[in-house]
Design a protein around this motif. Structure first.
Motif, short mmCIF file in Angstrom:
data_model
loop_
_atom_site.label_atom_id
_atom_site.label_comp_id
_atom_site.label_asym_id
_atom_site.label_seq_id
_atom_site.Cartn_x
_atom_site.Cartn_y
_atom_site.Cartn_z
N ALA A 191 0.84 -1.19 0.00
CA ALA A 191 0.00 0.00 0.00
C ALA A 191 0.88 1.25 0.00
O ALA A 191 1.82 1.35 0.80
N LEU A 192 0.57 2.18 -0.87
CA LEU A 192 1.35 3.41 -1.01
C LEU A 192 0.87 4.47 -0.02
O LEU A 192 -0.23 4.40 0.52
N ALA A 193 1.73 5.47 0.19
CA ALA A 193 1.36 6.75 0.81
C ALA A 193 1.16 6.70 2.32
O ALA A 193 0.56 7.60 2.89
N PHE A 194 1.67 5.66 3.00
CA PHE A 194 1.63 5.63 4.46
C PHE A 194 2.90 6.26 5.04
O PHE A 194 3.99 6.10 4.49
N GLU A 195 2.73 6.97 6.15
CA GLU A 195 3.85 7.65 6.80
C GLU A 195 3.85 7.36 8.29
O GLU A 195 2.78 7.31 8.93
N LEU A 196 5.03 7.18 8.84
CA LEU A 196 5.25 7.14 10.28
C LEU A 196 5.78 8.50 10.72
O LEU A 196 6.64 9.07 10.05
N CYS A 197 5.30 9.01 11.85
CA CYS A 197 5.70 10.34 12.31
C CYS A 197 5.85 10.33 13.82
O CYS A 197 5.19 9.55 14.52
N ASP A 198 6.71 11.21 14.32
CA ASP A 198 6.67 11.47 15.76
C ASP A 198 6.00 12.82 15.97
O ASP A 198 5.39 13.37 15.05
#
Length: 637
Positions: free
Chosen positions: A572-579
């Protein structure tokens, strides 16, 4: 059609008229909501007895002291045609060819207003329209400072034909055409839309106040009491916005001192598209200035400043004092200049001009620019203007909350309140572009839905919300996006409201055009949402909505409401992990597992996840019905 003026111009006739009138939009060919009590309202002579008949149903009432009356007829099943009659000893009014069925109200800004003829194969779609049991009415655009009881511009119900469909809302038409085919009942569709409008214009003033717009509502109320005072107050608010964006110190702003700007002669007082190739369809802003010399006697007077129309928005100053500003691309400006603003000698007129899309600038012609003094003396201002371009990094400004289609409640008062207590099947809403960059849209959307449920007398009224289509630059790395922020707020509001559904359009946009032409897909998705939420043909489920994100076995797992699939790839495209920190997001490898998406964690901190967070994201995550997952941000638990 012979009775249109008589039936619909409720607000232009005195209640002292002897003959009863039906309220707008109760006219020939109207569709009234099935399976619910049927409200009928109108005017007559004060205290006059009125009898209302529809088919075999009949009710009597008496007009109040202002000549207003209302009855509620018993619920009826789908069918017709019938004749609706309101009669008294003085005469009668009637609406012929009335059907009982489902009534859908379609509203929003330009992507809802976008007509069938401009959609994909628009002419072909219009020419194929021929359904006498699908009725359409387009509410003319109009404004009011206070709630109205009737439309001030008439509207007419028409059967779906090539002529009536061509200029009708494409999204609305494609939705109700689909529902006609599946539900087999008469349907009435109301196109109540206006391009470039914020949600605050579509709800009553009290709802604006309740949803974080207290200051805007206060300014609107102040303007009704004293336009000059409110204009200056808003000018101070506008000035604070400018300084926050540019870092200008108080006293060094362009409307106070333009010495720091690079001024050039205005090529012509006409849309800047005519200024040269680099100005064609330019989206952005300029300052325009001109001086006018007055004698001491002239300067003591009040005056009126005339400008041409400004596409789309202006904020105008005279000698550093705000005298006006509107978000209205169509109409010339006429701003009062109170005594004390002008001075002997040179007087500097400065106009901020911003275009949001399409052609823009000062519309012209030159004879629309003038200063008229109280004694009748007119100073022509049709030449010698200069302009300075404003950096693209400065975003769009706030707009005055009165007098235009971006004002507080100005559209609601004139285009929604007059629909009275008419019962509906549901509302389809495609709006939000004008609210990008203003946080709290989820609160405004919730307040708007509550307002309309009260307006139409149904606390369970269903709402179908279109998530904005992608528009803007494609990004190769994680970025911040006001567009995505607003879509995420649309999603959040819908997930908190069990009588609403989100129809995501993120995958049918156009990076170069805010008005994508594929309205068929959006209409089809709205129809599917209606079948799920209203007609119960999908077990109450519509679209894959994210429910939660949590850590699990060294990964981050996002749970959705429905099983998922990826198209054109295993991941799956366009997933992001962030703090928690800004600019901390990074793309993450993702795979689907049933109703979940598993993100491969990295060694960095993770407090939230984002999906499709871009003005124009590339996505491939869908449910098994080929409905796309919406833009979202979730905390990781």
């Amino acid at each position: 059609m012979r009775r249109l003026a008589f039936v619909l111009l409720l607000g232009t006739c005195s209640a002292a008229n002897a003959v009863p009138q039906l309220g707008s939009p109760l006219s020939d060919h109207v569709v009234l909501q099935r399976d619910k009590p049927i409200p009928v309202w109108g005017t007559a002579s004060p205290k006059e007895a009125v009898t209302v008949t529809l088919g075999e149903a009949s009710r009597s009432t008496k007009a109040d002291a202002k000549g207003r009356w209302r009855v509620d007829l018993p619920a009826m099943q789908a069918g017709g045609p019938f004749v609706l009659t309101a009669s008294s000893t003085s005469g009668s009014a009637k609406a012929d060819d009335v059907l009982i069925g489902d009534v859908w109200l379609c509203s929003g800004q330009s992507n809802m207003e976008f007509p069938v003829r401009r959609a994909l194969n628009g002419e072909g779609e219009a020419q194929a329209a021929n359904d006498p049991q699908l009725r359409l009415i387009k509410i003319p655009q109009q404004l009011a400072e206070t709630p109205q009881t009737a439309l001030q511009k008439p509207a007419a119900w028409q059967a779906a034909t090539p002529d009536s469909v061509s200029g009708f809302s494409a999204v609305c038409y494609f939705m109700v055409r689909d529902l006609r085919a599946s539900q087999k009942v008469p349907i009435g569709a109301i196109d109540d839309s206006w391009g470039g409008t914020p949600i605050r214009a579509w709800m009553e003033e009290a709802s604006v106040r309740a949803s974080g717009g207290e200051e805007l509502a206060r300014l609107a109320a102040s303007h009704r009491a004293s336009p000059t005072t409110a204009t200056r107050q808003f000018g101070e608010k506008w000035g604070a916005w400018w300084r926050s964006q540019t870092g200008d110190a108080v006293g060094s702003e362009p409307w106070i001192s333009g010495a720091a700007l690079k001024w050039e002669p205005v090529p012509s007082l006409a849309y800047w598209d005519s200024w040269g190739p680099e100005w064609t369809r330019h989206v952005g802003a300029i300052w325009a200035e001109r001086t006018v010399t007055l004698t001491a006697a002239e300067a003591k007077q009040a005056a009126k400043l005339g400008l041409s129309a400004v596409d789309d928005l202006d904020q105008t100053f005279v000698n550093g004092i705000a005298v006006g500003g509107l978000n209205d691309p169509a109409n010339p400006r006429s701003y009062p200049v109170p005594p004390g603003v002008l001075k002997a000698g040179d007087n500097r007129i400065v106009v901020y001009v911003r275009n949001a899309w399409g052609q823009g600038g000062l519309a012209g012609p030159s004879d629309k620019f003038f200063l008229t003094l109280a004694d009748g003396t007119t100073k022509p201002l049709g030449s010698d203007w200069r302009y300075a371009k404003i950096a693209d990094s400065v975003p769009g400004p706030p707009a005055a909350p009165w007098g235009s289609s971006s004002g507080v409640a100005t559209i609601y008062n004139a285009m929604v309140a007059p629909l009275g207590p008419m019962h509906l099947t549901g509302v389809a809403w495609y709006q939000g572009e004008a609210d990008v960059g203003q946080l709290g849209y989820d609160q405004r959307l919730a307040a708007w839905m509550a307002n309309w449920r009260t307006q139409f007398g149904d606390p369970q009224l269903p709402f179908l919300i279109v998530g904005l289509a992608g528009w803007g630059p494609v990004s190769a790395k994680p970025t911040e996006s006001g567009w995505s922020t607003l879509i995420n707020e649309q999603r959040a509001a819908v997930q908190r409201d069990p009588r609403s559904a989100l129809a995501s359009a993120i995958d049918v946009g156009n990076p170069a055009d805010i008005h994508p032409s594929d309205k068929q897909t959006v209409g089809r998705r709205l129809a599917l949402a209606a079948k799920s939420l209203v007609y119960g043909s999908s077990n109450g489920r519509f679209g894959p909505m994210p429910l939660r994100a949590e850590r699990r076995d060294g990964a981050v797992v996002i749970t959705f409401s429905k099983p998922l699939q990826t198209l054109s790839g295993a991941g799956a495209l366009a997933f992001e992990l962030c703090d928690a920190a800004p600019n901390s997001c990074r793309y993450a490898a993702a795979r689907t597992e049933g109703s979940s998406v598993v993100l491969q964690a990295d060694s960095r901190a993770v407090t939230r996840v984002r999906y499709a967070w871009s003005d124009y994201p590339i996505v491939n995550l869908y449910d098994l019905d080929l409905l796309p997952a919406p833009v979202f941000e979730l905390p990781v638990n």
